[in-house]
Motif scaffolding. Sequence first.
Motif, PDB file in Angstrom:
ATOM      1  N   SER A  80       4.454 -27.729   7.895  1.00  0.00           N
ATOM      2  CA  SER A  80       4.806 -29.156   7.814  1.00  0.00           C
ATOM      3  C   SER A  80       6.236 -29.354   7.304  1.00  0.00           C
ATOM      4  N   ASN A  81       6.774 -28.370   6.584  1.00  0.00           N
ATOM      5  CA  ASN A  81       8.144 -28.554   6.069  1.00  0.00           C
ATOM      6  C   ASN A  81       9.206 -27.830   6.909  1.00  0.00           C
ATOM      7  N   LEU A  86      16.681 -32.358   6.710  1.00  0.00           N
ATOM      8  CA  LEU A  86      16.687 -33.715   6.137  1.00  0.00           C
ATOM      9  C   LEU A  86      17.418 -33.753   4.806  1.00  0.00           C
ATOM     10  N   GLY A  87      17.322 -32.640   4.064  1.00  0.00           N
ATOM     11  CA  GLY A  87      17.927 -32.599   2.732  1.00  0.00           C
ATOM     12  C   GLY A  87      17.295 -33.653   1.849  1.00  0.00           C
ATOM     13  N   LEU A 123       3.906 -34.238  12.426  1.00  0.00           N
ATOM     14  CA  LEU A 123       4.215 -33.768  13.791  1.00  0.00           C
ATOM     15  C   LEU A 123       4.476 -32.267  13.795  1.00  0.00           C
ATOM     16  N   CYS A 124       5.171 -31.793  12.766  1.00  0.00           N
ATOM     17  CA  CYS A 124       5.411 -30.341  12.670  1.00  0.00           C
ATOM     18  C   CYS A 124       4.075 -29.609  12.626  1.00  0.00           C
ATOM     19  N   ARG A 125       3.162 -30.117  11.818  1.00  0.00           N
ATOM     20  CA  ARG A 125       1.829 -29.476  11.754  1.00  0.00           C
ATOM     21  C   ARG A 125       1.147 -29.539  13.105  1.00  0.00           C
ATOM     22  N   ILE A 150       9.439 -39.730   7.441  1.00  0.00           N
ATOM     23  CA  ILE A 150       9.437 -38.331   6.970  1.00  0.00           C
ATOM     24  C   ILE A 150       8.003 -37.803   6.965  1.00  0.00           C
ATOM     25  N   ASN A 151       7.083 -38.623   6.489  1.00  0.00           N
ATOM     26  CA  ASN A 151       5.672 -38.236   6.479  1.00  0.00           C
ATOM     27  C   ASN A 151       5.187 -37.933   7.906  1.00  0.00           C
TER      28      ASN A 151
END
Length: 349
Positions: free
Chosen positions: A159-160, A166-167, A151-153, A145-146
């Motif tokens: 980042s979220n 994911l919930g 990766l999103c950033r 998850i981290n």
Amino acid sequence: MNAASLPIISMTSLESAAGLAALRQAASEVGFFYLIDHGLNADVQQHYLALTRAFFQLPTTDKQTIDMIHSPHFRGYNALGTEMTAGRLDAREQFDWMNEELALATDQLRHPWQKLIGPNLWPSAMPILKPALTQLQQTMSDITINLLQKLCRALGVSSNALDHTLGEQPYTHAKLIRYPAQQQREQGVGAHKDPGYLTLVLQDEQSGLKVERGNQWVDVAPIPGALVVNIGELLELASNGFLKATNHKVESPTGGIERYSIAFFMAAQLSATVPVLPLPNNLKAKALGPTTDPNNPLLTEVGNNVLKGRLRSHPQVTRKHYCDEQLRHLLAKSFAYMPTHEICDECRA
Ligand SMILES: O=C(O)CCC(=O)C(=O)O
Ligand SMILES: [Fe+2]
């Protein structure tokens, strides 16, 4: 190409712009990399590999008691010669576990993938396995998850951005794997892509894992303490093809050597649909859409994409548990593209 030419990413470097740029490059150009400084230290990894060896050394009858054929939720043990990849049998035995849950009653099932939900099959001959592997699943889930948030950033979005998929508890699936030595190189596991967001592989010191780059198969040689990360199909979809789920396979060892590994696959909630991330223009220009392969469509509904992989890998479980009257029309609708011989005689008709 040798190990050093696959990227090595330190988790602690991902606080900096340079670290995120390296991650973006590794994830988009290779789709496979080594992760270090992730918090699951080498001693702990050795402990889990020792448990893996001990599990496979259990008497056959103890393993057969928890054979996956008994589980509509694709949990438990697979003997050698039961799993198929790319239409051929794999030369590996394995133990699969996922989120520990109660199964839904038959009249509550609205989608075929809801049958994935259910309890694991733990070996009573090795009581330590359940607490140990539940802990490992949590640790690997936290790492993944981290990494997904980083990766999103790295993709220039918040980042979220995928957290809502994911919930509280994403669907995770893990395997203990043994590749026994063969007389000659065989398919340990055939070429495939992993269906989730991200996969972590903890491998022992035996090589065999290979990743496709261009027209070549590149060795993912073991680096002590490093976890191998690969991009799964859901991230290819979320990034509109900027990130690619990379084909990989394992060649079985020869010369009396065995290979052990532990693979951890993180998807999202089975009920989620993966969004297309709003990439910044410079990345969007390179996001040319996900791969289209009629033999392996990438499905944005997470439950369907995960179930697709399970049905294909375990035809015996599919035939036994997924071809009942109630699910048949749903299977036909959701899996119209699947070679029907993998389902059952009635579905073929
Ligand atoms: O055993 C390995 O190293 C990788 C296994 C793998 O790719 C898989 O099970 O999806
Ligand atoms: Fe894989």
